[in-house]
Design a protein around this motif. Structure first.
Motif, PDB file in Angstrom:
ATOM      1  N   ALA A   1       0.825  -1.204   0.000  1.00 10.18           N
ATOM      2  CA  ALA A   1       0.000   0.000   0.000  1.00 10.18           C
ATOM      3  C   ALA A   1       0.862   1.259   0.000  1.00 10.18           C
ATOM      4  O   ALA A   1       0.530   2.255  -0.663  1.00 10.18           O
ATOM      5  CB  ALA A   1      -0.916  -0.010   1.222  1.00 10.18           C
ATOM      6  N   THR A   2       1.976   1.229   0.726  1.00 11.53           N
ATOM      7  CA  THR A   2       2.881   2.380   0.751  1.00 11.53           C
ATOM      8  C   THR A   2       3.444   2.657  -0.634  1.00 11.53           C
ATOM      9  O   THR A   2       3.504   3.814  -1.081  1.00 11.53           O
ATOM     10  CB  THR A   2       4.021   2.123   1.750  1.00 11.53           C
ATOM     11  OG1 THR A   2       3.466   1.864   3.046  1.00 11.53           O
ATOM     12  CG2 THR A   2       4.951   3.311   1.833  1.00 11.53           C
TER      13      THR A   2
ATOM     14  N   GLN B   1       2.023   1.818  -3.410  1.00 14.15           N
ATOM     15  CA  GLN B   1       0.892   2.287  -4.214  1.00 14.15           C
ATOM     16  C   GLN B   1       0.715   3.797  -4.089  1.00 14.15           C
ATOM     17  O   GLN B   1       0.546   4.510  -5.085  1.00 14.15           O
ATOM     18  CB  GLN B   1      -0.400   1.592  -3.761  1.00 14.15           C
ATOM     19  CG  GLN B   1      -0.525   0.144  -4.173  1.00 14.15           C
ATOM     20  CD  GLN B   1      -1.032  -0.023  -5.612  1.00 14.15           C
ATOM     21  OE1 GLN B   1      -1.007   0.918  -6.410  1.00 14.15           O
ATOM     22  NE2 GLN B   1      -1.455  -1.232  -5.929  1.00 14.15           N
ATOM     23  N   ARG B   2       0.735   4.301  -2.860  1.00 14.26           N
ATOM     24  CA  ARG B   2       0.508   5.746  -2.654  1.00 14.26           C
ATOM     25  C   ARG B   2       1.644   6.573  -3.256  1.00 14.26           C
ATOM     26  O   ARG B   2       1.410   7.603  -3.891  1.00 14.26           O
ATOM     27  CB  ARG B   2       0.375   6.054  -1.163  1.00 14.26           C
ATOM     28  CG  ARG B   2      -0.636   5.215  -0.416  1.00 14.26           C
ATOM     29  CD  ARG B   2      -2.010   5.211  -1.041  1.00 14.26           C
ATOM     30  NE  ARG B   2      -2.839   4.190  -0.396  1.00 14.26           N
ATOM     31  CZ  ARG B   2      -3.848   3.578  -0.966  1.00 14.26           C
ATOM     32  NH1 ARG B   2      -4.175   3.856  -2.217  1.00 14.26           N
ATOM     33  NH2 ARG B   2      -4.545   2.667  -0.307  1.00 14.26           N
TER      34      ARG B   2
ATOM     35  N   PRO C   1      -1.270   5.875   3.953  1.00 16.88           N
ATOM     36  CA  PRO C   1      -1.203   4.711   3.057  1.00 16.88           C
ATOM     37  C   PRO C   1      -2.396   3.775   3.143  1.00 16.88           C
ATOM     38  O   PRO C   1      -2.648   3.011   2.204  1.00 16.88           O
ATOM     39  CB  PRO C   1       0.084   3.999   3.491  1.00 16.88           C
ATOM     40  CG  PRO C   1       0.296   4.437   4.892  1.00 16.88           C
ATOM     41  CD  PRO C   1      -0.231   5.825   4.993  1.00 16.88           C
ATOM     42  N   LEU C   2      -3.164   3.812   4.237  1.00 15.66           N
ATOM     43  CA  LEU C   2      -4.218   2.824   4.445  1.00 15.66           C
ATOM     44  C   LEU C   2      -5.624   3.399   4.375  1.00 15.66           C
ATOM     45  O   LEU C   2      -6.544   2.719   3.912  1.00 15.66           O
ATOM     46  CB  LEU C   2      -4.027   2.128   5.805  1.00 15.66           C
ATOM     47  CG  LEU C   2      -2.716   1.371   6.002  1.00 15.66           C
ATOM     48  CD1 LEU C   2      -2.664   0.769   7.398  1.00 15.66           C
ATOM     49  CD2 LEU C   2      -2.553   0.281   4.960  1.00 15.66           C
TER      50      LEU C   2
ATOM     51  N   TYR D   1      -8.709   2.125  -7.768  1.00 17.96           N
ATOM     52  CA  TYR D   1      -7.760   2.826  -6.895  1.00 17.96           C
ATOM     53  C   TYR D   1      -8.470   4.001  -6.221  1.00 17.96           C
ATOM     54  O   TYR D   1      -9.171   4.790  -6.860  1.00 17.96           O
ATOM     55  CB  TYR D   1      -6.574   3.353  -7.696  1.00 17.96           C
ATOM     56  CG  TYR D   1      -5.568   4.100  -6.826  1.00 17.96           C
ATOM     57  CD1 TYR D   1      -4.545   3.424  -6.188  1.00 17.96           C
ATOM     58  CD2 TYR D   1      -5.684   5.475  -6.617  1.00 17.96           C
ATOM     59  CE1 TYR D   1      -3.643   4.083  -5.381  1.00 17.96           C
ATOM     60  CE2 TYR D   1      -4.788   6.149  -5.808  1.00 17.96           C
ATOM     61  CZ  TYR D   1      -3.773   5.446  -5.186  1.00 17.96           C
ATOM     62  OH  TYR D   1      -2.894   6.108  -4.376  1.00 17.96           O
TER      63      TYR D   1
ATOM     64  N   PRO E   1      -5.741  -2.651   1.003  1.00 13.88           N
ATOM     65  CA  PRO E   1      -5.024  -1.452   0.523  1.00 13.88           C
ATOM     66  C   PRO E   1      -3.836  -1.755  -0.381  1.00 13.88           C
ATOM     67  O   PRO E   1      -3.368  -0.863  -1.093  1.00 13.88           O
ATOM     68  CB  PRO E   1      -4.565  -0.781   1.826  1.00 13.88           C
ATOM     69  CG  PRO E   1      -5.544  -1.239   2.849  1.00 13.88           C
ATOM     70  CD  PRO E   1      -5.851  -2.653   2.473  1.00 13.88           C
ATOM     71  N   ALA E   2      -3.343  -2.990  -0.378  1.00 11.80           N
ATOM     72  CA  ALA E   2      -2.220  -3.336  -1.246  1.00 11.80           C
ATOM     73  C   ALA E   2      -2.570  -3.188  -2.717  1.00 11.80           C
ATOM     74  O   ALA E   2      -1.685  -3.012  -3.555  1.00 11.80           O
ATOM     75  CB  ALA E   2      -1.770  -4.771  -0.963  1.00 11.80           C
ATOM     76  N   TYR E   3      -3.851  -3.250  -3.040  1.00 12.04           N
ATOM     77  CA  TYR E   3      -4.288  -3.174  -4.439  1.00 12.04           C
ATOM     78  C   TYR E   3      -4.734  -1.767  -4.836  1.00 12.04           C
ATOM     79  O   TYR E   3      -5.171  -1.567  -5.967  1.00 12.04           O
ATOM     80  CB  TYR E   3      -5.427  -4.170  -4.665  1.00 12.04           C
ATOM     81  CG  TYR E   3      -5.029  -5.585  -4.357  1.00 12.04           C
ATOM     82  CD1 TYR E   3      -4.428  -6.390  -5.305  1.00 12.04           C
ATOM     83  CD2 TYR E   3      -5.224  -6.115  -3.077  1.00 12.04           C
ATOM     84  CE1 TYR E   3      -4.034  -7.694  -5.005  1.00 12.04           C
ATOM     85  CE2 TYR E   3      -4.840  -7.409  -2.764  1.00 12.04           C
ATOM     86  CZ  TYR E   3      -4.240  -8.194  -3.743  1.00 12.04           C
ATOM     87  OH  TYR E   3      -3.847  -9.480  -3.436  1.00 12.04           O
TER      88      TYR E   3
ATOM     89  N   TYR F   1      -8.726   2.129  -0.237  1.00 17.11           N
ATOM     90  CA  TYR F   1      -8.558   2.452   1.179  1.00 17.11           C
ATOM     91  C   TYR F   1      -9.528   1.613   2.000  1.00 17.11           C
ATOM     92  O   TYR F   1     -10.499   1.066   1.471  1.00 17.11           O
ATOM     93  CB  TYR F   1      -8.852   3.935   1.438  1.00 17.11           C
ATOM     94  CG  TYR F   1      -7.885   4.895   0.807  1.00 17.11           C
ATOM     95  CD1 TYR F   1      -6.603   5.077   1.319  1.00 17.11           C
ATOM     96  CD2 TYR F   1      -8.263   5.662  -0.303  1.00 17.11           C
ATOM     97  CE1 TYR F   1      -5.718   5.977   0.745  1.00 17.11           C
ATOM     98  CE2 TYR F   1      -7.384   6.567  -0.882  1.00 17.11           C
ATOM     99  CZ  TYR F   1      -6.113   6.711  -0.348  1.00 17.11           C
ATOM    100  OH  TYR F   1      -5.241   7.608  -0.925  1.00 17.11           O
TER     101      TYR F   1
END
Length: 519
Positions: free
Chosen positions: A73-74, A76-77, A88-89, A425, A440-442, A445
């Motif tokens: 997730a980090t 991703q952002r 990030p979450l 997203y 959140p990895a994808y 939120y």
């Protein structure tokens, strides 16, 4: 073998001396005997290579257990907004200690066409493993010139733990590293070994000012990338400096490096590093487990503790002895005071002990004593490898594994890629438990963060709202109000969940979960 007498007179007595040598070959030369040290060196190197091959195969699979979703997730952002990534979450504009220099670099790499976040995490795992291996090699070279020492040290760091597999980021056990190799902790620990090697060299040659300023910046980068491993790196640095006992005239140089490092920490724009000193209370409960079952988890390290004793007898200022003492002091103080997050300093006690026994095997002294250490270490490594044999499950089919090995295998999580055809997203998903740690990895939120967040002011309210939403007795009106308050567009819940009555079912996951669309 040939035995030839040699008679030597000495006045009133005669001594008879026998010379032992290999028989000459056909060309009149001597047949070279294979030295035990060469065999041991080759064996250690082959075993280390075999373990590293296993780690590379694990990286290809990238099993998901633990905090992988947080780091994905980090990335991703930072991939979508490197200058202002937000939380990030959850959908909030707050800083995060996960936005480190290393993760920023990964986020920029992820912007390249064709690279998914999970591909980038695999690249991060390769880089972290390479940095750790080369760092161990360099640092051990500052302690021993023996060619087998780095390989034995690496095997000790990976296998010399306990009789029960243990998983935690920042701990170098093979099973732990297999699941955290893509984490910032592995990269940071690799940097720490390089930092100690560089620092040792700077102290020995009394390096000039630029070297010390560079060391100060590197120390700051280590602390920003993973704060707990940064503490371990700092304790190792203190031990290295104390062991070197530099002249008083040299002290202004490391002091200047420390000052520059402190300024870098202060200037980092993504979060306030110094505010983290007040975050310990929120982390105590989760770290209590680090002090549980110490013999089962760390028992084999006692061999390394025994190896520290002769080092201390030879040199009261030995860097590994001082490193171990500082690690025990900090971790022990955490256990006594109830500050269990200080248990993350345990590697500062484990690492020097693991290195010490490897160095005793290859050190100077009587051959019989070295052979004794070699037998003890070899036996301990076999026991440690057997305890962590479940790691093979990440690269081999479960049906191939023996029953006792399969019992030690921890199946990785499935993942939530099945929601991505619908969830975009930035969408907000109501989820709890493991789903909140993975979704959140994808790119989406969640309402409540899946991990403690010191910088999120309304964390408690978000957690409470999530609990109320999934509670069986909650009315449909309350659920609709929570959805409006947090902008929820999707819900991940169990099939047959009573709260799904007013929602539209969109998809079903492989483990019985259902993706609902909010009206």
């Amino acid at each position: 073998m040939r035995c030839g007498p040699a008679v030597q007179g000495n006045g009133s007595w005669v001594t008879v001396r026998f010379s032992l040598s290999a028989p000459p070959g056909r060309d009149g030369g001597r047949r070279a005997a294979v030295r035990p040290s060469a065999v041991g060196r080759t064996t250690a190197l082959a075993a280390a290579v075999l373990v590293l091959v296993l780690m590379v195969l694990v990286i290809v699979r990238l099993p998901w257990v633990g905090d992988l979703g947080m780091h994905a997730a980090t990335v991703q952002r930072l991939r979508h907004s490197p200058l202002d990534p937000g939380n990030p979450l959850v959908d909030a504009d707050t800083p995060s200690p996960y936005y480190s220099p290393w993760m920023l670099l990964l986020g920029i790499v992820a912007r390249l066409p064709g690279l998914s976040v999970f591909v980038v995490l695999r690249l991060a795992a390769v880089a972290g493993l390479a940095l750790l291996v080369t760092g161990v090699w360099r640092y051990v070279r500052t302690l021993s010139a023996h060619r087998a020492a780095p390989a034995l040290a690496l095997l000790s760091l990976l296998l010399l733990w306990g009789t029960t597999a243990f998983l935690w980021s920042g701990f170098t056990g093979m099973n732990s590293l297999a699941l955290t190799v893509s984490y910032p902790s592995t990269f940071t620990l690799g940097l720490a070994f390089h930092f100690w090697a560089w620092l040792t060299g700077a102290l020995r040659r009394e390096a000039a000012w630029p070297t010390w300023l560079g060391l100060g910046v590197l120390c700051a980068v280590i602390l920003l990338c993973h704060q707990f491993s940064g503490v371990v790196a700092g304790l190792g640095a203190v031990a290295t400096v104390l062991a070197a006992r530099p002249r008083r005239a040299v002290w202004p140089r490391p002091a200047a490096g420390l000052l520059l490092g402190a300024l870098v920490l202060w200037a980092w724009p993504y979060y306030d590093f110094y505010a983290l000193f007040g975050a310990g209370a929120a982390l105590e409960d989760v770290h209590r487990v680090l002090y549980g079952h110490p013999v089962a988890r760390y028992g084999l390290v006692l061999l390394g503790v025994a190896a520290l004793v002769p080092r201390w007898r030879r040199d009261r200022w030995d860097p590994l002895v001082l490193f171990f003492a500082l690690g025990v002091l900090v971790a022990g103080a955490g256990w006594v005071s109830g500050h269990y997050s200080w248990g993350r300093a345990l590697p500062a006690a484990l690492i020097p002990a693991q290195l010490a026994v490897a160095l005793e095997v290859t050190g100077a002294g009587r051959r019989r004593l070295r052979a004794c250490w070699a037998v003890l270490l070899g036996g301990a490594l076999v026991v440690g490898a057997w305890a962590q044999a479940g790691t093979l499950g990440y690269v081999l089919p479960r049906g191939v594994l023996p029953g006792v090995v399969e019992d030690g295998y921890r199946p990785p999580w499935t993942g939530y890629h099945w929601i991505t055809p619908w969830v975009r997203y930035g969408d907000v998903v109501m989820a709890e438990g493991r789903a909140a740690r993975q979704v959140p990895a994808y790119g989406p939120y969640t309402v409540a963060p899946g991990y403690p967040d010191f910088f999120l002011p309304d964390e408690r309210g978000r957690v409470g709202a999530t609990v109320r939403y999934f509670a069986e007795g909650t009315s449909e009106g309350v659920r609709r109000g929570i959805e409006r308050e947090y902008g929820v567009r999707w819900v991940v819940g169990r099939g047959g969940w009573p709260g799904g009555a007013g929602l539209r079912e969109v998809a079903r996951g492989p483990e019985g979960e259902v993706l609902y669309a909010v009206p």
